[in-house]
Enzyme design. Structure first.
Site, short mmCIF file in Angstrom:
data_model
loop_
_atom_site.label_atom_id
_atom_site.label_comp_id
_atom_site.label_asym_id
_atom_site.label_seq_id
_atom_site.Cartn_x
_atom_site.Cartn_y
_atom_site.Cartn_z
N ARG A 103 0.84 -1.18 0.00
CA ARG A 103 0.00 0.00 0.00
C ARG A 103 0.88 1.24 0.00
O ARG A 103 1.73 1.39 0.88
CB ARG A 103 -0.82 -0.05 1.30
N THR A 107 -0.92 7.63 -0.82
CA THR A 107 -2.21 7.54 -1.52
C THR A 107 -3.10 6.43 -0.96
O THR A 107 -4.30 6.40 -1.22
CB THR A 107 -1.99 7.23 -3.02
N ASP A 199 0.73 -2.58 12.44
CA ASP A 199 1.13 -3.05 11.11
C ASP A 199 1.36 -4.57 11.17
O ASP A 199 2.31 -5.05 11.79
CB ASP A 199 2.42 -2.34 10.68
N ASP A 202 4.81 -5.95 9.89
CA ASP A 202 5.92 -5.66 10.81
C ASP A 202 5.84 -6.53 12.06
O ASP A 202 6.87 -6.98 12.58
CB ASP A 202 5.89 -4.19 11.21
C1 PRP Z 1 -1.11 -4.28 4.65
C2 PRP Z 1 -2.04 -5.48 4.80
C3 PRP Z 1 -2.87 -5.40 3.54
C4 PRP Z 1 -3.00 -3.91 3.34
C5 PRP Z 1 -4.36 -3.52 3.83
O1 PRP Z 1 -0.09 -4.58 3.79
O2 PRP Z 1 -1.36 -6.69 4.97
O3 PRP Z 1 -2.27 -6.02 2.41
O4 PRP Z 1 -1.99 -3.29 4.12
O5 PRP Z 1 -4.63 -2.20 3.54
P1 PRP Z 1 -5.75 -1.76 2.51
O6 PRP Z 1 -6.97 -2.57 2.81
O7 PRP Z 1 -5.95 -0.30 2.85
O8 PRP Z 1 -5.23 -1.95 1.13
P2 PRP Z 1 1.15 -3.58 3.54
O9 PRP Z 1 0.87 -2.67 2.40
O10 PRP Z 1 1.49 -2.91 4.85
O11 PRP Z 1 2.29 -4.53 3.06
P3 PRP Z 1 3.13 -5.64 3.88
O12 PRP Z 1 2.19 -6.79 4.16
O13 PRP Z 1 4.18 -6.00 2.89
O14 PRP Z 1 3.66 -5.03 5.14
N1 URA Z 2 -2.25 -2.60 7.21
C1 URA Z 2 -1.89 -3.02 8.44
O1 URA Z 2 -0.96 -3.82 8.59
N2 URA Z 2 -2.58 -2.56 9.50
C2 URA Z 2 -3.61 -1.70 9.38
O2 URA Z 2 -4.21 -1.31 10.41
C3 URA Z 2 -3.97 -1.27 8.09
C4 URA Z 2 -3.27 -1.74 7.02
#
Ligand code: PRP
Ligand code: URA
Length: 208
Positions: A103, A107, A199, A202
């Site tokens: 994400r 944006t 997160d 993380d």
């Molecule tokens: C997080 C989560 C989803 C997304 C959700 O991933 O695991 O994929 O955000 O957000 P949304 O519904 O607003 O799209 P992230 O982009 O943090 O990537 P990561 O899993 O690699 O940390």
């Molecule tokens: N992605 C995450 O990992 N946590 C949130 O709360 C939203 C998006």
């Protein structure tokens, strides 16, 4: 399609440990796996069974079996991979795909970077895994990619959803069933689920 929200004291108990910022990586990962396994049971309530004769130590009887090969589990990288082990413990022969999306922090739109899915998606039930359904942008885009590759029957499993995320998937993909362990209140101004768990990527991988 109504989203299914698991409502069970044991899930609430486990979720509260996940939400707690003091919970460490090892325990966090274990609980994500446990809850994912329960979501798997829930989403497979409609699984087709094939009858076969078997013999117990006592007598002959009918056995009922699932064709695991008819399932594809597709985690959204990174955090979705934290759910995969839990599902594979109960369905070790399912096929596995991967979708790379992150994400954009400003944006909040999903950015694609990887896609690899099993063959003949149209013949399988495709189960998408991502612990967090926040704005729904990533989940919806992942489903679009799977449909573009032929998937017809798709289910989406997450640990925590925000109302906006559920609405987005329901509007973009009304045919997709959503299963989540909890439906939280809202998103904050940087797109995190409130109260949420922070997160997920993380916390699963210990990267912060
Ligand atoms: C997080 C989560 C989803 C997304 C959700 O991933 O695991 O994929 O955000 O957000 P949304 O519904 O607003 O799209 P992230 O982009 O943090 O990537 P990561 O899993 O690699 O940390
Ligand atoms: N992605 C995450 O990992 N946590 C949130 O709360 C939203 C998006």
């Amino acid at each position: 399609m109504e989203a299914t929200i698991l409502n069970h004291p044991l899930i609430n108990h486990k979720l509260s440990i996940l939400r707690d910022k003091k919970t460490g990586t090892k325990e966090f990962r274990e609980i994500v796996g446990e809850i994912s396994q329960i979501l798997c049971y829930e989403c497979m309530k409609d699984a087709e069974l094939t009858e076969k004769d078997i013999e117990t130590p006592i007598c002959e009887t009918k056995g009922y079996f699932i064709d695991e090969d008819k399932y594809a589990f597709v985690p959204i990288l990174r955090a979705g991979t934290g759910m995969l082990d839990g599902l594979l413990q109960v369905m070790p022969n399912a096929k596995i795909g991967h979708i790379g999306l992150y994400r954009n922090e400003e944006t909040l739109k999903p950015v694609r970077y990887f896609f690899k899915a099993p063959k003949n998606l149209e013949e399988r039930t495709v189960v998408v895994l991502d612990p967090m359904l926040a704005t729904g942008g990533s989940g919806s885009d992942a489903i679009t990619m799977l449909k573009d590759s032929g998937a017809k029957k798709i289910k989406f499993l997450c640990i925590i959803a925000a109302p906006q995320g559920i609405k987005k998937i329901q509007e973009d993909h009304p045919d997709v069933e959503i299963y989540c362990a909890a439906l939280d209140k809202e998103l904050n101004d940087i797109g995190y689920i409130v109260p949420g768990l922070g997160d997920a990527g993380d916390r699963i991988f210990g990267t912060k």
